[in-house]
Design an enzyme around this catalytic site. Structure first.
Site, PDB file in Angstrom:
ATOM      1  N   SER A  94      15.274   4.487   1.199  1.00 40.85           N
ATOM      2  CA  SER A  94      13.889   4.981   1.196  1.00 40.85           C
ATOM      3  C   SER A  94      13.425   5.188  -0.235  1.00 40.85           C
ATOM      4  O   SER A  94      12.230   5.294  -0.497  1.00 40.85           O
ATOM      5  CB  SER A  94      13.793   6.292   1.977  1.00 40.85           C
ATOM      6  OG  SER A  94      14.598   7.283   1.371  1.00 40.85           O
TER       7      SER A  94
ATOM      8  N   THR B  67      10.606  -1.100   2.139  1.00 43.32           N
ATOM      9  CA  THR B  67       9.347  -0.748   2.800  1.00 43.32           C
ATOM     10  C   THR B  67       9.558   0.490   3.672  1.00 43.32           C
ATOM     11  O   THR B  67      10.566   0.592   4.375  1.00 43.32           O
ATOM     12  CB  THR B  67       8.853  -1.921   3.676  1.00 43.32           C
ATOM     13  OG1 THR B  67       8.804  -3.089   2.868  1.00 43.32           O
ATOM     14  CG2 THR B  67       7.473  -1.634   4.252  1.00 43.32           C
TER      15      THR B  67
ATOM     16  N   HIS C 184       1.881  11.671  -4.133  1.00 39.93           N
ATOM     17  CA  HIS C 184       1.865  10.237  -4.456  1.00 39.93           C
ATOM     18  C   HIS C 184       0.443   9.768  -4.749  1.00 39.93           C
ATOM     19  O   HIS C 184      -0.530  10.444  -4.385  1.00 39.93           O
ATOM     20  CB  HIS C 184       2.423   9.397  -3.293  1.00 39.93           C
ATOM     21  CG  HIS C 184       3.914   9.397  -3.225  1.00 39.93           C
ATOM     22  ND1 HIS C 184       4.623  10.351  -2.535  1.00 39.93           N
ATOM     23  CD2 HIS C 184       4.839   8.567  -3.778  1.00 39.93           C
ATOM     24  CE1 HIS C 184       5.919  10.112  -2.650  1.00 39.93           C
ATOM     25  NE2 HIS C 184       6.078   9.037  -3.398  1.00 39.93           N
TER      26      HIS C 184
ATOM     27  N   LYS D 179      -1.125   5.070  -1.374  1.00 45.60           N
ATOM     28  CA  LYS D 179       0.052   5.104  -0.501  1.00 45.60           C
ATOM     29  C   LYS D 179      -0.402   5.203   0.953  1.00 45.60           C
ATOM     30  O   LYS D 179      -1.196   6.061   1.323  1.00 45.60           O
ATOM     31  CB  LYS D 179       0.965   6.276  -0.870  1.00 45.60           C
ATOM     32  CG  LYS D 179       2.244   6.268  -0.052  1.00 45.60           C
ATOM     33  CD  LYS D 179       3.318   7.137  -0.659  1.00 45.60           C
ATOM     34  CE  LYS D 179       4.573   7.137   0.174  1.00 45.60           C
ATOM     35  NZ  LYS D 179       5.204   5.832   0.341  1.00 45.60           N
TER      36      LYS D 179
END
Ligand SMILES: NC(=O)c1ccc[n+]([C@@H]2O[C@H](COP(=O)([O-])OP(=O)(O)OC[C@H]3O[C@@H](n4cnc5c(N)ncnc54)[C@H](O)[C@@H]3O)[C@@H](O)[C@H]2O)c1
Length: 241
Positions: free
Chosen positions: A101, A76, A135, A139
């Site tokens: 990450s 996360t 992204h 997100k």
């Protein structure tokens, strides 16, 4: 391995598939509607917790696992300002914690290339460095955790850069990270060095989430029976020196 899955969203579902393919058992799935099950006997029977939830919930989830002596693999993003607290708790509990990450093999090779390029570019002050990350529109955090890792690595190696900012325009000592949210893009990261004469850029483009989920299970397999704090560099044998 008996796995407790914390978070059954896009990543949780992909991780479940790969875990089954590699012969592991998911003993419990915890999402926002059954959060209290993290205190259940079934949860405590797990040998490993895999945590992919939200920036707001990750810290408490990871703490609860460590306090129950269940090792955790977490991916996360957006909670890392409290990373040192988790590190201290893990050490105190003599438990195990794995964080990346980004769990994809390709991205971790990209991290390595980014560091090597930064080492070279430290000597070429005519080049300014900036970054872009793209992204999917769902997100929640910005810039991505992967972009922050890339930027922090550059800052640790290029003395003329002191901090990153999440804007397109930057001062001389800042790295501009431009965040773009569009469609269903799983994740694209570009690092650009630009001088008056030319541009050098490196890019990683994920095609889907399969590489991420496989990396998570490989990390969990690596962590079993270990104590301490680990990252993908430990799994891949890539030196950060
Ligand atoms: N490190 C990596 O390689 C990597 C890769 C992809 C995503 N991520 C990050 O992982 C996180 C999850 O990503 P996603 O795409 O699966 O998101 P998602 O929104 O699809 O799923 C998150 C899930 O967590 C659940 N949840 C919320 N609160 C919870 C709680 N207290 N306990 C248990 N579950 C809870 C939500 O209901 C949801 O099902 C994000 O922070 C994302 O940025 C990291």
């Amino acid at each position: 391995m008996k796995i407790a899955l914390l978070g059954y969203g896009k990543m949780g579902k992909e991780i479940e598939k790969i875990a089954h393919k590699r012969g592991h058992e998911i003993v419990i799935i915890i999402d926002k509607d059954n959060q209290d099950d993290i205190k259940s006997e079934t949860f405590l029977s797990a040998q490993m917790a895999i945590e992919f939830t939200t920036p707001e919930t990750a810290f408490d989830n990871i703490s609860t696992c460590l306090l129950s002596s269940v090792p955790v693999v977490s991916g996360t993003t957006g909670w890392l300002s409290r990373y040192d607290e988790i590190k201290a708790l893990c050490e105190k509990q003599q438990c195990a914690f794995f964080y990346a990450s980004n769990y994809s093999l390709g991205v971790n090779i990209f991290f390595h290339i980014n560091r090597e390029l930064a080492r070279i570019m430290e000597h070429y002050a005519d080049y300014n460095v900036s970054m872009e990350e793209i992204h999917h529109i769902q997100k929640k955090d910005s810039p991505s955790g992967t972009a922050i890792s890339l930027a922090n690595d550059i800052i640790s190696l290029i003395s003329r850069k002191l901090l990153w900012i999440n804007e397109s325009n930057s001062k001389d000592d800042e790295i501009a990270i431009n965040s773009i949210r569009e469609g269903t893009v799983p994740g694209t990261h570009t690092v650009v060095y630009e001088s008056e004469a030319d541009i050098i850029s490196i890019e990683h483009r994920a095609k889907n989430r399969k590489g991420l989920a496989l990396g998570v299970i490989i990390a969990a397999e690596f962590l079993i029976n270990k104590k301490g704090i680990y990252t993908m560099d430990d799994v891949l044998g890539i030196s950060n020196k």
